[in-house]
Design a protein around this motif. Sequence first.
Motif, PDB file in Angstrom:
ATOM      1  N   LEU A 254       0.836  -1.194   0.000  1.00  0.00           N
ATOM      2  CA  LEU A 254       0.000   0.000   0.000  1.00  0.00           C
ATOM      3  C   LEU A 254       0.878   1.253   0.000  1.00  0.00           C
ATOM      4  CD1 LEU A 254      -2.708   1.495   0.279  1.00  0.00           C
ATOM      5  CD2 LEU A 254      -2.523   1.161   2.743  1.00  0.00           C
ATOM      6  N   ALA A 255       1.952   1.218   0.765  1.00  0.00           N
ATOM      7  CA  ALA A 255       2.865   2.363   0.821  1.00  0.00           C
ATOM      8  C   ALA A 255       3.464   2.647  -0.555  1.00  0.00           C
ATOM      9  CB  ALA A 255       3.982   2.097   1.832  1.00  0.00           C
ATOM     10  N   ALA A 256       3.797   1.600  -1.300  1.00  0.00           N
ATOM     11  CA  ALA A 256       4.356   1.781  -2.646  1.00  0.00           C
ATOM     12  C   ALA A 256       3.324   2.415  -3.573  1.00  0.00           C
ATOM     13  CB  ALA A 256       4.824   0.440  -3.201  1.00  0.00           C
ATOM     14  N   LYS A 257       2.083   1.995  -3.453  1.00  0.00           N
ATOM     15  CA  LYS A 257       1.020   2.577  -4.274  1.00  0.00           C
ATOM     16  C   LYS A 257       0.807   4.047  -3.916  1.00  0.00           C
ATOM     17  CE  LYS A 257      -1.154  -1.829  -4.981  1.00  0.00           C
ATOM     18  NZ  LYS A 257      -2.122  -2.779  -4.564  1.00  0.00           N
ATOM     19  N   MET A 258       0.855   4.351  -2.611  1.00  0.00           N
ATOM     20  CA  MET A 258       0.706   5.741  -2.178  1.00  0.00           C
ATOM     21  C   MET A 258       1.861   6.597  -2.688  1.00  0.00           C
ATOM     22  SD  MET A 258      -0.581   5.225   1.760  1.00  0.00           S
ATOM     23  CE  MET A 258      -0.522   6.973   2.149  1.00  0.00           C
TER      24      MET A 258
ATOM     25  N   SER B 215       3.734   6.035  -5.331  1.00  0.00           N
ATOM     26  CA  SER B 215       3.597   6.177  -6.772  1.00  0.00           C
ATOM     27  C   SER B 215       2.581   7.262  -7.118  1.00  0.00           C
ATOM     28  CB  SER B 215       3.178   4.844  -7.389  1.00  0.00           C
ATOM     29  OG  SER B 215       2.931   4.992  -8.767  1.00  0.00           O
ATOM     30  N   ALA B 216       1.431   7.222  -6.470  1.00  0.00           N
ATOM     31  CA  ALA B 216       0.398   8.219  -6.728  1.00  0.00           C
ATOM     32  C   ALA B 216       0.885   9.625  -6.372  1.00  0.00           C
ATOM     33  CB  ALA B 216      -0.867   7.887  -5.953  1.00  0.00           C
ATOM     34  N   SER B 217       1.603   9.733  -5.271  1.00  0.00           N
ATOM     35  CA  SER B 217       2.131  11.030  -4.846  1.00  0.00           C
ATOM     36  C   SER B 217       3.153  11.551  -5.846  1.00  0.00           C
ATOM     37  CB  SER B 217       2.760  10.901  -3.455  1.00  0.00           C
ATOM     38  OG  SER B 217       3.316  12.116  -3.047  1.00  0.00           O
ATOM     39  N   ALA B 218       4.028  10.658  -6.312  1.00  0.00           N
ATOM     40  CA  ALA B 218       5.052  11.064  -7.271  1.00  0.00           C
ATOM     41  C   ALA B 218       4.423  11.492  -8.595  1.00  0.00           C
ATOM     42  CB  ALA B 218       6.043   9.926  -7.492  1.00  0.00           C
ATOM     43  N   ILE B 219       3.422  10.758  -9.060  1.00  0.00           N
ATOM     44  CA  ILE B 219       2.750  11.119 -10.316  1.00  0.00           C
ATOM     45  C   ILE B 219       2.066  12.479 -10.179  1.00  0.00           C
ATOM     46  CG2 ILE B 219       0.798  10.516 -11.817  1.00  0.00           C
ATOM     47  CD1 ILE B 219       1.624   7.533 -11.315  1.00  0.00           C
ATOM     48  N   ALA B 220       1.405  12.695  -9.031  1.00  0.00           N
ATOM     49  CA  ALA B 220       0.683  13.952  -8.807  1.00  0.00           C
ATOM     50  C   ALA B 220       1.616  15.148  -8.688  1.00  0.00           C
ATOM     51  CB  ALA B 220      -0.170  13.839  -7.551  1.00  0.00           C
TER      52      ALA B 220
ATOM     53  N   GLY C  55       7.317  16.515   3.667  1.00  0.00           N
ATOM     54  CA  GLY C  55       6.220  16.916   4.529  1.00  0.00           C
ATOM     55  C   GLY C  55       4.873  16.354   4.103  1.00  0.00           C
ATOM     56  N   SER C  56       4.839  15.623   2.985  1.00  0.00           N
ATOM     57  CA  SER C  56       3.590  15.017   2.530  1.00  0.00           C
ATOM     58  C   SER C  56       3.248  13.814   3.414  1.00  0.00           C
ATOM     59  CB  SER C  56       3.707  14.572   1.073  1.00  0.00           C
ATOM     60  OG  SER C  56       4.617  13.487   0.965  1.00  0.00           O
ATOM     61  N   VAL C  57       2.039  13.317   3.261  1.00  0.00           N
ATOM     62  CA  VAL C  57       1.604  12.165   4.058  1.00  0.00           C
ATOM     63  C   VAL C  57       2.556  10.993   3.858  1.00  0.00           C
ATOM     64  CG1 VAL C  57      -0.232  10.448   4.339  1.00  0.00           C
ATOM     65  CG2 VAL C  57      -0.814  12.856   4.075  1.00  0.00           C
ATOM     66  N   VAL C  58       2.920  10.716   2.618  1.00  0.00           N
ATOM     67  CA  VAL C  58       3.810   9.582   2.332  1.00  0.00           C
ATOM     68  C   VAL C  58       5.166   9.775   3.005  1.00  0.00           C
ATOM     69  CG1 VAL C  58       5.022   8.313   0.509  1.00  0.00           C
ATOM     70  CG2 VAL C  58       2.653   9.023   0.169  1.00  0.00           C
ATOM     71  N   SER C  59       5.734  10.968   2.895  1.00  0.00           N
ATOM     72  CA  SER C  59       7.052  11.185   3.487  1.00  0.00           C
ATOM     73  C   SER C  59       7.014  11.128   5.012  1.00  0.00           C
ATOM     74  CB  SER C  59       7.673  12.499   3.009  1.00  0.00           C
ATOM     75  OG  SER C  59       6.939  13.598   3.467  1.00  0.00           O
TER      76      SER C  59
END
Length: 93
Positions: free
Chosen positions: A37-41, A43-48, A56-60
Motif C-alpha cells: 500500500l505504501a508503494a502505491k501511495m 507512486s500516486a504522490s510522485a505522479i501527482a 512533509g507530505s503524508v507519504v514522506s
Amino acid sequence: MDPGTLAVVGAVGAVVAAPVILGAAGFTSAGIAAGSLAAKMMSASAIANGGGVVAGSVVSVLQAAGAAGLSGTATAAVASVGAAVGWLTGFTG
C-alpha cells in the motif's frame, strides 16, 4: 469508562499499534516495501507531483515514522488522533 480514560487508552493504543500498522502498510525501516500500500501511495504522490514525493507530505511523514520506529512529531500526531478517537467513542449518545 469516562471520556478522559478512553482518550488515554486510545492514545496509548495508537502509539503501541502504529509501528505494526505502518509496517503492515509497507512503511518499514528499510524503506517502502515493493508492491505494498505504501508503494502505491508513493507512486500516486510522485505522479501527482511531477515525479517526486514532496517533503512533509503524508507519504514522506509515514515513511519517516516507519523508518524511525515512530518517534517525535509522528508519535505526538498518532497519540493525538488516538486520543480524539478514544474521546469520541466514549459518547454513546
